[in-house]
Design an enzyme around this catalytic site. Structure first.
Site, PDB file in Angstrom:
ATOM      1  N   ASN A   1      -2.215  -3.510  -8.041  1.00 63.25           N
ATOM      2  CA  ASN A   1      -1.468  -2.661  -7.042  1.00 63.25           C
ATOM      3  C   ASN A   1      -1.365  -0.904  -8.186  1.00 63.25           C
ATOM      4  OD1 ASN A   1       0.057  -2.296  -4.467  1.00 63.25           O
ATOM      5  ND2 ASN A   1       1.232  -4.017  -5.593  1.00 63.25           N
TER       6      ASN A   1
ATOM      7  N   GLY B   1       0.870  -1.415   0.280  1.00 64.70           N
ATOM      8  CA  GLY B   1      -0.058  -0.054   0.162  1.00 64.70           C
ATOM      9  C   GLY B   1       0.705   1.442   0.241  1.00 64.70           C
TER      10      GLY B   1
ATOM     11  N   GLY C   1      -3.033   7.757  -4.256  1.00 70.07           N
ATOM     12  CA  GLY C   1      -3.225   8.364  -4.812  1.00 70.07           C
ATOM     13  C   GLY C   1      -3.111   7.766  -5.990  1.00 70.07           C
TER      14      GLY C   1
ATOM     15  N   CYS D   1       1.308  -0.216 -17.887  1.00 66.43           N
ATOM     16  CA  CYS D   1       2.229   0.273 -17.086  1.00 66.43           C
ATOM     17  C   CYS D   1       3.249  -1.106 -17.685  1.00 66.43           C
ATOM     18  CB  CYS D   1       1.638  -0.376 -15.903  1.00 66.43           C
ATOM     19  SG  CYS D   1       0.404   1.371 -15.782  1.00 66.43           S
TER      20      CYS D   1
ATOM     21  N   ARG E   1       9.465   4.150  -5.032  1.00 65.33           N
ATOM     22  CA  ARG E   1      10.060   3.763  -6.115  1.00 65.33           C
ATOM     23  C   ARG E   1      11.072   4.830  -6.496  1.00 65.33           C
ATOM     24  NH1 ARG E   1       5.721   2.812 -10.873  1.00 65.33           N
ATOM     25  NH2 ARG E   1       7.821   2.484 -11.411  1.00 65.33           N
TER      26      ARG E   1
ATOM     27  N   GLU F   1       7.878  10.718 -14.258  1.00 62.18           N
ATOM     28  CA  GLU F   1       7.446   9.371 -13.676  1.00 62.18           C
ATOM     29  C   GLU F   1       7.659   8.702 -15.483  1.00 62.18           C
ATOM     30  OE1 GLU F   1       5.629   8.256 -11.262  1.00 62.18           O
ATOM     31  OE2 GLU F   1       7.062   9.782  -9.738  1.00 62.18           O
TER      32      GLU F   1
ATOM     33  N   HIS G   1      -1.603   8.140 -13.118  1.00 59.97           N
ATOM     34  CA  HIS G   1      -0.457   9.415 -13.888  1.00 59.97           C
ATOM     35  C   HIS G   1      -1.517   9.126 -15.487  1.00 59.97           C
ATOM     36  CE1 HIS G   1       2.827   5.974 -12.745  1.00 59.97           C
ATOM     37  NE2 HIS G   1       2.715   7.450 -12.225  1.00 59.97           N
TER      38      HIS G   1
HETATM   39  O1  SUG Z   1       3.806   3.521  -9.326  1.00 59.10           O
HETATM   40  N1  SUG Z   1       2.136   0.967  -8.106  1.00 59.10           N
HETATM   41  C1  SUG Z   1       2.744   1.725  -8.972  1.00 59.10           C
HETATM   42  C2  SUG Z   1       1.916   1.767 -10.096  1.00 59.10           C
HETATM   43  C3  SUG Z   1       2.623   2.007 -11.455  1.00 59.10           C
HETATM   44  C4  SUG Z   1       0.913   2.330 -12.737  1.00 59.10           C
HETATM   45  N2  SUG Z   1       2.364   2.605 -14.175  1.00 59.10           N
HETATM   46  C5  SUG Z   1       1.856   3.084 -14.567  1.00 59.10           C
HETATM   47  N3  SUG Z   1       0.813   3.933 -14.573  1.00 59.10           N
HETATM   48  N4  SUG Z   1       2.363   3.472 -15.702  1.00 59.10           N
HETATM   49  C6  SUG Z   1       2.836   3.404  -8.492  1.00 59.10           C
HETATM   50  O2  SUG Z   1       2.167   3.924  -7.909  1.00 59.10           O
HETATM   51  C7  SUG Z   1       2.043   0.026  -5.480  1.00 59.10           C
HETATM   52  C8  SUG Z   1       2.779  -0.707  -4.573  1.00 59.10           C
HETATM   53  C9  SUG Z   1       2.430  -0.835  -3.730  1.00 59.10           C
HETATM   54  O3  SUG Z   1       1.441  -0.206  -3.117  1.00 59.10           O
HETATM   55  O4  SUG Z   1       3.187  -1.917  -2.327  1.00 59.10           O
HETATM   56  C10 SUG Z   1       2.239   0.519  -6.649  1.00 59.10           C
HETATM   57  O5  SUG Z   1       3.762   1.161  -6.745  1.00 59.10           O
END
Ligand code: SUG
Length: 418
Positions: A341, A19, A23, A347, A128, A162, A230
């Site tokens: 996730n 988690g 957003g 993605c 990240r 990003e 995104h």
């Molecule tokens: O950055 N989820 C990623 C998902 C990225 C999706 N990418 C694109 N839309 N291109 C993020 O929010 C969740 C990780 C966690 O909750 O353990 C996460 O990082």
């Protein structure tokens, strides 16, 4: 021959639901759930296999070593004594979402005739923010031919970047000069706007794009507030087609007019809010689809199977397939573990337009190589990870082992942890 190569991130053995992304509604909703890394990686491999079968060029990136002990050391701790929030951030398998790895400008768009890639700093989320050094190593290996590619480090962390998730390209065809669209966040209510305008502008300058063929557009604050963290959650472009939700952009009319002026073939497929609400779009990931040009002509929209669960989306898909847009067919990929996730089919991939012969072949997929990866995954990836296990040193040892076995199997010793 320039073609589009989709580089998918192989889902790492530490895939878990901590988690970590405010957003991102799916990440928040599934916080604390038990994940299934083996199934997650196999789902990703299956998506790659299906794209190979479609006759498309496919590549991949390796997962990153986890826990990221160098990052923890820079924070004055180790995997054995890190506070739980830091350890969770160090354990994340988030590099699987390769659309966030970098922004890519194909050679026909760049003044020096090279394909430019800028690794994303991903500074807006702690888990990240430490991806980019390893990602940069992979990009420098995969695209090491300096005559053909220019690989850039991240833009300074004052400005969040990003990667390709907030970047679109429209062109008559992949090998033709394109118009590049950078979408940045202006506000998002309670949620962070993760892409900073200045990061987008810096990337455009670094890539030596023609300012007359480069557009900057603000993502609608309503879309971010509704969970579109995104832009690729509410819009996708491919070739001359832009598929977008009516409420994706702050000033859609100005963007569409600029695209019409710059790309004579431009085709807009806009989904009205009256047919699919923002909530339904974000719940289904209708726009986080891969829009793929098929070798025989026409385009396929490759959606997550989850999209079938929302009736308004199913109705709209029937309508588009029966219409006369370039989108000729709709297909589905089961990427449920990634979806939980917040990561759909789009993605999971980074698009690079290049001649495959100029890419390090170790990063290119063949059916045999995907089978080899699947064997390592079957043998080494944990079947499940519950949140309480994240601190278990036996899990850490297993992750190291799994990572090394994969790097070995793919003949990429440069990407081993040590
Ligand atoms: O950055 N989820 C990623 C998902 C990225 C999706 N990418 C694109 N839309 N291109 C993020 O929010 C969740 C990780 C966690 O909750 O353990 C996460 O990082």
């Amino acid at each position: 021959m320039l073609v589009e190569i989709n580089f998918d991130g192989i889902v790492g053995p530490s895939h878990n639901y901590a988690g970590l992304s405010p957003g991102n509604l799916a990440s928040q909703r599934n916080r604390g759930a038990t994940s299934h890394p083996r199934a997650a990686a196999l789902q990703g491999l299956e998506k790659m296999r299906a794209n190979l079968h479609r006759g498309l060029a496919q590549g991949f990136f390796l997962p990153q070593p986890r826990p990221d002990t160098a990052w923890l050391a820079a924070l004055g701790c180790s995997a054995a004594d890190a506070p739980p929030a830091l350890l969770a951030a160090a354990m994340s398998a988030s590099p699987m979402w390769a659309a966030n790895a970098a922004t890519v400008s194909p050679a026909p768009d760049c003044a020096d005739g090279r394909c430019h890639l800028t690794v994303a700093n991903l500074r807006s989320m702690a888990h990240r923010s430490h991806e980019w050094p390893f990602t940069l190593r992979q990009l420098e290996l995969a695209f090491s031919d300096g005559q053909t590619f220019a690989v850039h480090g991240p833009v300074p962390p004052a400005f969040g970047d990003e990667g390709a998730a907030n970047h679109m390209r429209l062109s008559a065809g992949h090998a033709a000069p394109g118009v590049e669209v950078f979408v940045y966040g202006c506000g998002g209510g309670a949620f962070p706007a993760r892409q900073h305008e200045q990061a987008s502008r810096a990337v455009a300058r670094l890539h030596r794009l023609d300012p007359a063929r480069t557009l900057f557009a603000c993502q609608s604050a309503n879309a971010i507030a509704a969970g579109a963290f995104h832009n690729d959650v509410v819009a996708v472009a491919n070739g001359h087609v832009l598929l977008a939700h009516e409420q994706a952009f702050e000033e859609p009319a100005a963007l569409y007019a600029a695209l019409r002026a710059a790309v004579p073939e431009f085709e807009l497929v806009e989904v009205p809010a009256a047919l699919v609400t923002l909530e339904e779009a974000i719940g289904s990931y209708l726009f986080n689809a891969q829009l793929l040009s098929l070798p025989g002509g026409g385009m396929t929209l490759l959606l997550p199977t989850d999209a079938k669960e929302i009736p308004a989306v199913v109705r709209w898909l029937e309508h588009v397939a029966a219409g006369n847009s370039a989108i000729r067919e709709v297909d589905f990929a089961d990427v449920r573990e990634s979806m939980a996730n917040g990561g759909g089919p789009a993605c999971l991939r980074l698009r690079v337009v290049a001649d495959p012969a100029t890419v390090d072949p170790r990063f290119l997929a063949t059916a045999t190589k995907l089978n080899r990866i699947a064997e390592v995954v079957e043998a080494r990836w944990p079947e499940s990870i519950a949140p309480a296990e994240l601190a278990d040193p036996r899990l850490h040892a297993r992750l190291r082992d799994a990572h090394e076995a994969l790097a070995d199997a793919l003949d990429l010793p440069e990407l081993c942890q040590a």
